[in-house]
Design a protein around this motif. Structure first.
Motif, PDB file in Angstrom:
ATOM      1  N   ASP A   1      -8.906   8.922   3.356  1.00 37.42           N
ATOM      2  CA  ASP A   1      -8.472   8.035   4.510  1.00 37.42           C
ATOM      3  C   ASP A   1      -7.030   8.699   4.633  1.00 37.42           C
ATOM      4  OD1 ASP A   1      -9.442   6.349   7.577  1.00 37.42           O
ATOM      5  OD2 ASP A   1      -7.524   5.506   6.808  1.00 37.42           O
ATOM      6  N   THR A   2      -6.768   8.941   6.219  1.00 39.71           N
ATOM      7  CA  THR A   2      -4.877   9.438   6.566  1.00 39.71           C
ATOM      8  C   THR A   2      -4.893   8.951   7.166  1.00 39.71           C
ATOM      9  OG1 THR A   2      -6.294  12.176   5.628  1.00 39.71           O
ATOM     10  CG2 THR A   2      -3.589  11.410   7.417  1.00 39.71           C
ATOM     11  N   VAL A   3      -2.554   8.478   7.290  1.00 38.88           N
ATOM     12  CA  VAL A   3      -2.433   8.117   8.428  1.00 38.88           C
ATOM     13  C   VAL A   3      -2.241   8.627   9.316  1.00 38.88           C
ATOM     14  CG1 VAL A   3      -0.713   6.018   7.410  1.00 38.88           C
ATOM     15  CG2 VAL A   3      -0.567   8.438   6.785  1.00 38.88           C
TER      16      VAL A   3
ATOM     17  N   ASP B   1       1.122   1.861   2.636  1.00 31.11           N
ATOM     18  CA  ASP B   1       0.854  -0.080   3.403  1.00 31.11           C
ATOM     19  C   ASP B   1      -0.638   0.701   3.930  1.00 31.11           C
ATOM     20  OD1 ASP B   1       3.043  -1.529   2.606  1.00 31.11           O
ATOM     21  OD2 ASP B   1       3.884  -0.897   4.990  1.00 31.11           O
ATOM     22  N   HIS B   2      -0.548   1.645   3.899  1.00 31.88           N
ATOM     23  CA  HIS B   2      -1.779   1.764   4.910  1.00 31.88           C
ATOM     24  C   HIS B   2      -2.430   2.517   3.820  1.00 31.88           C
ATOM     25  CE1 HIS B   2      -4.449   5.762   4.762  1.00 31.88           C
ATOM     26  NE2 HIS B   2      -4.813   4.903   5.606  1.00 31.88           N
ATOM     27  N   HIS B   3      -2.267   2.425   2.510  1.00 29.06           N
ATOM     28  CA  HIS B   3      -2.772   3.086   1.506  1.00 29.06           C
ATOM     29  C   HIS B   3      -3.653   2.018   0.581  1.00 29.06           C
ATOM     30  CE1 HIS B   3      -2.008   7.458   1.927  1.00 29.06           C
ATOM     31  NE2 HIS B   3      -0.994   8.195   1.379  1.00 29.06           N
ATOM     32  N   LYS B   4      -2.313   0.808   0.747  1.00 23.93           N
ATOM     33  CA  LYS B   4      -2.995  -0.266  -0.401  1.00 23.93           C
ATOM     34  C   LYS B   4      -3.874  -0.780   1.453  1.00 23.93           C
ATOM     35  CE  LYS B   4       1.411  -1.627  -0.797  1.00 23.93           C
ATOM     36  NZ  LYS B   4       3.041  -2.250  -0.242  1.00 23.93           N
ATOM     37  N   GLU B   5      -3.938  -1.384   2.045  1.00 21.96           N
ATOM     38  CA  GLU B   5      -5.012  -1.377   3.285  1.00 21.96           C
ATOM     39  C   GLU B   5      -6.736  -1.138   2.968  1.00 21.96           C
ATOM     40  OE1 GLU B   5      -4.042  -1.448   7.504  1.00 21.96           O
ATOM     41  OE2 GLU B   5      -1.945  -2.556   6.305  1.00 21.96           O
TER      42      GLU B   5
ATOM     43  N   GLY C   1      -0.647   4.460  -6.027  1.00 25.06           N
ATOM     44  CA  GLY C   1      -2.090   5.825  -6.510  1.00 25.06           C
ATOM     45  C   GLY C   1      -1.924   5.119  -8.071  1.00 25.06           C
ATOM     46  N   ALA C   2      -1.329   5.031  -9.032  1.00 28.76           N
ATOM     47  CA  ALA C   2      -0.608   4.578 -10.481  1.00 28.76           C
ATOM     48  C   ALA C   2      -0.680   3.415 -10.148  1.00 28.76           C
ATOM     49  CB  ALA C   2       0.731   5.051 -10.374  1.00 28.76           C
ATOM     50  N   ALA C   3      -0.765   2.852  -9.741  1.00 28.50           N
ATOM     51  CA  ALA C   3      -0.685   1.201  -9.624  1.00 28.50           C
ATOM     52  C   ALA C   3      -2.347   0.941  -9.141  1.00 28.50           C
ATOM     53  CB  ALA C   3      -0.249   0.345  -9.054  1.00 28.50           C
ATOM     54  N   ILE C   4      -3.133   0.975  -8.576  1.00 29.41           N
ATOM     55  CA  ILE C   4      -4.036   1.001  -8.713  1.00 29.41           C
ATOM     56  C   ILE C   4      -5.206   2.059 -10.079  1.00 29.41           C
ATOM     57  CG2 ILE C   4      -6.227   1.881  -7.478  1.00 29.41           C
ATOM     58  CD1 ILE C   4      -4.373   2.347  -4.999  1.00 29.41           C
ATOM     59  N   ALA C   5      -4.810   2.642 -10.527  1.00 32.61           N
ATOM     60  CA  ALA C   5      -5.532   3.767 -11.598  1.00 32.61           C
ATOM     61  C   ALA C   5      -5.029   2.901 -13.008  1.00 32.61           C
ATOM     62  CB  ALA C   5      -4.546   5.205 -11.936  1.00 32.61           C
TER      63      ALA C   5
END
Ligand code: AMP
Ligand code: MG
Length: 336
Positions: free
Chosen positions: A32-34, A48-52, A90-94
């Motif tokens: 998904d792209t902002v 914020d978009h990526h987190k959502e 991304g790093a936190a999710i990984a």
């Protein structure tokens, strides 16, 4: 049981999850792209978009491939280069997935991932890479265990330039594809085009490139009354020719006979054609991956994670911080 490698891409405007299977075969990403309604990408807003959207995208990817989290045997992420706030999401999710599933974590170089997915998809072995994306424009070749940057932009990335020029005309991000359509329309109406009155400065500086002056000059052409379609055509011709010229010189210097395109601007059909013509004149071959693997995608991150893991590298937590300024030639190539 055969385990999969998950890849997470979050360097800029796009959050994307992708997979390779236990043999390293790529599977399409969920992304998904902002798309800001006004102005450029704001790093915090993109983060914020990526987190959502993260958990929805990951869920979609697993459903699409009939997998569950327990099928994941390793997780890789873009460690850099990119926008700090976006990279950190991304790093936190990984890290979270790696710790929860107790699987290896691999932080990878985003630019190198563009090269490796291209090599995988096109079956070329030792190409000169023309890497043309939003934030990056580089001509790269492998030498002594590293991908070396032989030439690059001295100011903005070619994609950013196209997007910025488009924005001045009220065209929202991403502007590159719209410029391509307008240029094609002009060519259809003017089958024998000339540069008369449409000249722009040439972007080559030795082996390097520069795009901001070309953009300003293109705006001046519009102000002087030239049509948007004509200027889009001229802009593409000028900046793509500059990129192809540097790529050709890189091929001549290194003696390599393969050219590989990568990055979002490599979706452009006119650029693909120009590269094919140049390569054919040199009795060489130009390769371009499918468009879904030119734009930023999680699958390329999974692919590089798989290759690095296979050659014995993992990222420990103390070394998992992101690096906004990571260079293409900082990453040792241990898998070739
Ligand atoms: P990336 O940064 O690699 O994800 O690529 C995004 C960039 O690619 C943006 O600047 C887009 O405008 C550009 N782009 C995407 N498709 C095209 C196209 N068909 N022609 C030119 N530029 C494009
Ligand atoms: Mg990219």
């Amino acid at each position: 049981m055969d385990k999969w490698t998950l890849g997470i891409e979050s360097t800029a405007h796009t959050l994307s999850f992708g997979l390779v299977d236990s043999k390293g075969i790529p599977y399409p990403s969920c992304s998904d792209t902002v798309s800001p309604t006004e102005g450029g990408i704001h790093p915090r807003e993109a983060a914020d978009h990526h987190k959502e959207v993260a958990s929805i995208l990951l869920g979609k990817l697993l459903v699409q491939n009939e997998l569950s989290m327990t099928d994941i045997g390793a997780v890789s992420y873009s460690q850099g280069p990119g926008l700090g706030p976006c990279l950190r999401v991304g790093a936190a999710i990984a890290r979270g997935i790696s710790s929860r599933l107790e699987v290896p974590l691999i932080g990878v170089n985003h630019c190198v991932a563009h090269i490796e997915i291209g090599r995988d998809q096109c079956g070329c072995t030792d190409p000169v890479l023309l890497y043309v994306s939003g934030g990056n424009t580089q001509v790269i070749a492998r030498l002594e265990g590293r991908y070396r940057v032989l030439g690059e932009t001295l100011d903005i990335g070619i994609g950013n330039m196209l997007d910025k020029f488009a924005r001045t005309q009220g065209i929202p991000f991403p502007g590159g594809p719209v410029i391509e359509k307008l240029a094609a329309k002009w060519l259809e109406e003017n089958p024998n085009p000339t540069m008369d009155g449409l000249e722009l400065p040439y972007a080559v500086r030795g082996m390097d490139l520069a795009f901001s002056g070309v953009m300003t000059a293109a705006q001046r052409l519009l102000e002087s009354g030239k049509s948007l379609e004509a200027v889009c055509w001229s802009l593409q011709e000028h900046v793509f020719a500059a990129c192809v010229e540097v790529a050709e010189r890189a091929m001549a210097h290194t003696g390599k006979t393969e050219l590989l395109l990568g990055g979002g601007v490599a979706c452009n059909s006119r650029l693909r054609t120009m590269c094919e013509l140049m390569a054919a004149e040199r009795e060489s071959t130009s390769f371009a991956p499918p468009r879904m693997y030119c734009i930023d995608n999680g699958t390329m991150i999974a692919k590089l994670g798989f290759l690095e893991l296979d050659s014995g590298r993992i990222t420990t937590y103390p070394h998992s911080a992101v690096d906004q300024y990571l260079r293409t030639d900082q990453t040792p190539i241990t898998w070739v």
